[in-house]
Every structure is written in C-alpha cells, then in structure tokens.
Scaffold this motif. Structure first.
Motif, mmCIF file in Angstrom:
data_model
loop_
_atom_site.group_PDB
_atom_site.id
_atom_site.type_symbol
_atom_site.label_atom_id
_atom_site.label_comp_id
_atom_site.label_asym_id
_atom_site.label_seq_id
_atom_site.Cartn_x
_atom_site.Cartn_y
_atom_site.Cartn_z
ATOM 1 N N ASP A 60 14.234 2.314 -2.495
ATOM 2 C CA ASP A 60 13.694 3.559 -2.853
ATOM 3 C C ASP A 60 15.009 4.329 -3.357
ATOM 4 O O ASP A 60 15.713 5.140 -2.805
ATOM 5 N N MET A 61 15.041 4.221 -4.870
ATOM 6 C CA MET A 61 16.217 4.698 -5.563
ATOM 7 C C MET A 61 16.086 6.301 -5.868
ATOM 8 O O MET A 61 16.662 6.968 -6.356
ATOM 9 N N ALA A 64 10.236 2.587 -12.237
ATOM 10 C CA ALA A 64 11.490 1.766 -11.944
ATOM 11 C C ALA A 64 10.780 0.129 -12.054
ATOM 12 O O ALA A 64 11.803 -0.534 -12.313
ATOM 13 N N LYS A 65 9.712 -0.096 -11.709
ATOM 14 C CA LYS A 65 9.098 -1.266 -11.940
ATOM 15 C C LYS A 65 9.190 -1.937 -13.249
ATOM 16 O O LYS A 65 9.694 -2.958 -13.343
ATOM 17 N N GLU A 92 0.839 -1.352 -0.048
ATOM 18 C CA GLU A 92 0.028 0.074 -0.079
ATOM 19 C C GLU A 92 0.661 1.390 -0.049
ATOM 20 O O GLU A 92 0.413 2.359 -0.651
ATOM 21 N N ALA A 93 1.984 1.402 0.675
ATOM 22 C CA ALA A 93 2.941 2.473 0.708
ATOM 23 C C ALA A 93 4.185 1.725 0.612
ATOM 24 O O ALA A 93 4.622 0.590 1.186
ATOM 25 N N GLY A 94 5.216 2.574 -0.137
ATOM 26 C CA GLY A 94 6.586 1.883 -0.459
ATOM 27 C C GLY A 94 6.860 1.276 -1.878
ATOM 28 O O GLY A 94 5.976 1.089 -2.496
ATOM 29 N N PRO A 95 8.107 1.063 -1.887
ATOM 30 C CA PRO A 95 8.476 0.710 -3.390
ATOM 31 C C PRO A 95 7.937 -0.763 -3.518
ATOM 32 O O PRO A 95 7.746 -1.633 -2.701
#
Length: 433
Positions: free
Chosen positions: A308-309, A316-317, A172-175
């Motif tokens: 998290d770059m 990124a995905k 839900e939150a985050g990479p």
C-alpha cells in the motif's frame, strides 16, 4: 445565461479567425484562474488536509526546513515511472548511505555503499522478524492453496535471455496482489539469489533508490532488517520502507520472504512517507532452458508482491500494468553485468555473503505445509456443507417476488432493471446476515 449569450455572440463573428481570436480571449482568464488555484493549493496546505490522506495521492510540495533537491528533480518522471516501484517485483538488499547522504541529489551523486552493510546484530533469543509461519504462508501462495481468489493473467513478454509472465488479483480489502514468473537463461539460482541481495551492486541498475541501510542482522539464520527509501516524482513524496527478510533453502530451491515489520528504532516522519503494508516474497530454482536441450541451465523466479504505497489502488493498478514490462526488462542487463563482475574475481560484498546464510529445510517439511492446507480446506468444505439452507429461502423469495413484480409492470426495460437491481441488493444483504 450571461456566459451562454457571450458564447453565442462569439460564434456570430463573420470569419473563423475572429471566432478563434475571441474564444482565446474568452478562455484565457479561466486557464489563468486554474493555474493560480493550483499554485495556491501547493503553497498553502492546512493541517486538516492530512486527514484521510491515505485515500488521496500524496502530491504536496516538501515543506521541510532543509528540503532535498531530489524533490525538485526532473519533471520527466510521470505517474507510470513513479510506479516504477514495480522494481519491487524483484526486491533485494539496497545500497547503504547515511541519513545526511540521503539528502544529496540522486541524479548527480550515486549512492555510497558501506562495506559492512550492518549496524547491529539481532540479539540471541529475540523473536525473529520473519518466522516459519511466514514460510508456510509463502509455500501456500506458491502452491496456490492460500484460499484467495483466482489469478488473472496480465502479460507474456520476453527477450533473447529472459522470459516474463505476470498475473494479478483483487481482494475484497487491500491493494492488488501480483504474481510473476521470470526465467533467466544461462545462470544459476545461487547467482540470482546473490544478485537480488547485493546492495553494493544494485545502484548500478536501479536508479529509484535514495538510501538504504541494514539495521540488524542475524549471523545464524541470515535474517535482516532493512530500511530503505524509494524515490518518487517531484509531485509525490518519497516512500520509506522497514522490512525484514530471510531465506530458506531446500536443495537448490531458495524461498526468500520479505515483509514490512514494525521497528521502533526508525522514527516515523512526515516525509518520506512510511509504507507499512508491504509483502514481497519469491522462490528461486533451476529449470530447463528454453533452448530445448534438456539441461537445467536456466533459473526461474516466482514472485508474489503487494503493498500500500498511499496511492489509490485503482490508479496504482493502471500504472503498474502500463509500466511493468518496461521496468522488468532492465533487470536482465543488470544480472548479466553482475555475472561478469563475479566471475572476474571481485571480493564478495557483505550483503551477498549474508544471502548465503540460509535456513536449511527438507522437502518433507515443505510437504507438511501442503498437508495442513489440504486439511484446512477439507474442514472449511465440511463446515460449509453443514450450514442450514434456510437463509437461502429469503433470497429466493426476494428474487421471485421481483420477477413477478417486474412482469406485472408494463413500463419498459428501465423499470424492470431498477426492480431487479433493488432485488439483488436485498438479496446480497440477506446473504451476509
């Protein structure tokens, strides 16, 4: 209207050649304006442009007083290769170079390696950077009992001596989080463990590293604090990592935990950009070979990674998915070369020696984590069953009312779709209350 009239006038030309000629003349000023705008945008960057930069791609040109030549390296690196940090999927201790040497061109001069690979020891009694709580979290990931969403299969790929599988999941939150399983034929868990840790050998197969240094280490637990910089293409700044890592051993199974840690001894700079959210942990163990001979002559690596770059997660995905296999398949030749070098009797590097300092744990200790996970899941199930069902009544009323309202209108599917969409939105709001 003026542009439209001009365009129509061009289309009235008697021949195709005249039309194309006029179109080129018409479009050329627009392209010139775009190019000039891009150049001006790169050359001029106000301070307020950094606000909210976490939500944008960091693609500005370096403005350091002594810019490194790596920022203007070959343009052949595209976005997918920039996300070649998929090599994080098999992380390791990286070769060490000084800060001054990090400014050299990584294409012309290979990174130099310090034979000591350490600057200081972690003071005795100081809180460890990687603890047993981190091991417990990793064990729950391996057993898929961490309470997160289900993993979605991405790919199955193989070479004659390696088999690779990968999964992903979105929180839900985050990479995006990644999970992979790699099986190397004809090798041992100890060899693979040392291979990932050996920073003197890594530059021979990983050309994305700019610099690396071991900041601290513990000769008792093998815990290390490592600072490293990874190279990105010319239009993005390099990324800087400070992470702690440690290995636990249970029989011939090795639980390797690596995570970003706060470390005040490495000051934060504008460039390279610091990556704070970083997690990469893997389990190494012997498995049966794909040859079907029943022998445990292969090595399995289960890896869990996210970071998290500073690149939008959706972009990124896409890059990770496209470039993952192309990067991973280069690791197997590096492992085979490492095996030959080790069997030739060369001196063991310091970081490979540190990989052999492990915290011994028993199978019963690992099972205790599993029992804790089961107890917590049962408690959550029990608590959820005790929740009053009254909060579901408004949701049923909203949806039921929407159905009645939709059926009372005779204005086509679009009207009904809008009504149902609004109903779902209110239902979701009620669910969160």
């Amino acid at each position: 209207m003026v542009l439209v009239s001009v365009f129509l006038e061009i289309l009235r030309k008697p021949t195709i050649g005249d039309v194309l000629k006029e179109l080129m003349i018409f479009i050329a000023p627009l392209w010139i304006a775009v190019i000039v705008g891009v150049l001006v945008g790169w050359a001029w960057k106000p301070k307020w442009a950094n606000i909210g930069r976490e939500m944008m791609i960091d693609c500005s040109v370096s403005k350091d007083s002594t810019p490194s030549s790596s920022d203007s390296s070959s343009t052949s690196f595209n976005l997918i290769s920039s996300l070649n940090s998929i090599k994080f999927l098999l992380p390791s201790c990286i070769s060490w170079i000084t800060d001054d040497e990090a400014q050299s061109d990584p294409f012309s001069l290979p990174p130099t390696v310090d034979s000591n690979c350490s600057s200081s020891q972690i003071p005795k009694g100081k809180t460890s950077f990687v603890t047993n709580e981190d091991l417990e979290h990793f064990v729950n990931l391996v057993e898929e009992k961490d309470g997160g969403p289900a993993w979605i299969h991405m790919m199955d790929c193989s070479t004659p001596t390696m088999f690779y599988q990968a999964w992903q999941r979105d929180l839900e939150a985050g990479p995006t989080e990644y999970r992979s399983r790699t099986v190397f034929e004809d090798t041992t868990p100890e060899m693979v463990r040392d291979f990932f840790w050996d920073d003197e050998f890594r530059p021979k197969w990983d050309n994305m590293l700019v610099s690396a240094a071991t900041m601290e280490e513990c000769p008792t637990t093998g815990t290390m604090v490592v600072h490293w910089v990874r190279k990105f293409p010319f239009f993005c700044s390099d990324r800087e990592y400070v992470f702690g890592r440690r290995i636990w051993e249970s029989g011939r199974e090795y639980y390797c935990v690596t995570k970003g840690v706060p470390y005040g001894s490495v000051p934060r700079k504008n460039k390279p950009r610091r990556v704070d959210l970083y997690y990469s942990s893997w389990l190494i163990r012997a498995v049966e070979s794909r040859k079907g001979d029943g022998q445990l002559t292969a090595c399995e690596v289960l890896l869990f990674h996210h970071e998290d770059m500073g690149i939008p997660w959706k972009i990124a995905k896409v890059g990770v998915r496209q470039g993952m296999w192309g990067t991973v398949k280069k690791i197997d030749p590096g492992l085979r070369a490492y095996q030959k070098e080790r069997t030739s009797g060369n001196t063991l590097s310091h970081c490979a020696f540190m990989a052999q300092i492990n915290s011994k744990i028993s199978a019963d200790y690992l099972r205790s984590f599993e029992s804790k996970s089961n107890d917590s899941s049962e408690l959550e199930t029990h608590n959820s069953s005790e929740k009053p069902s009254g909060k579901n009544i408004p949701k049923l009323l909203v949806v039921g009312g929407a159905i009645a309202l939709a059926c009372s209108f005779d204005r086509g599917l679009l009207t009904k779709a809008v009504i149902f969409g609004v109903a779902r939105r209110f239902a979701n709001i009620g669910k969160r209350l």
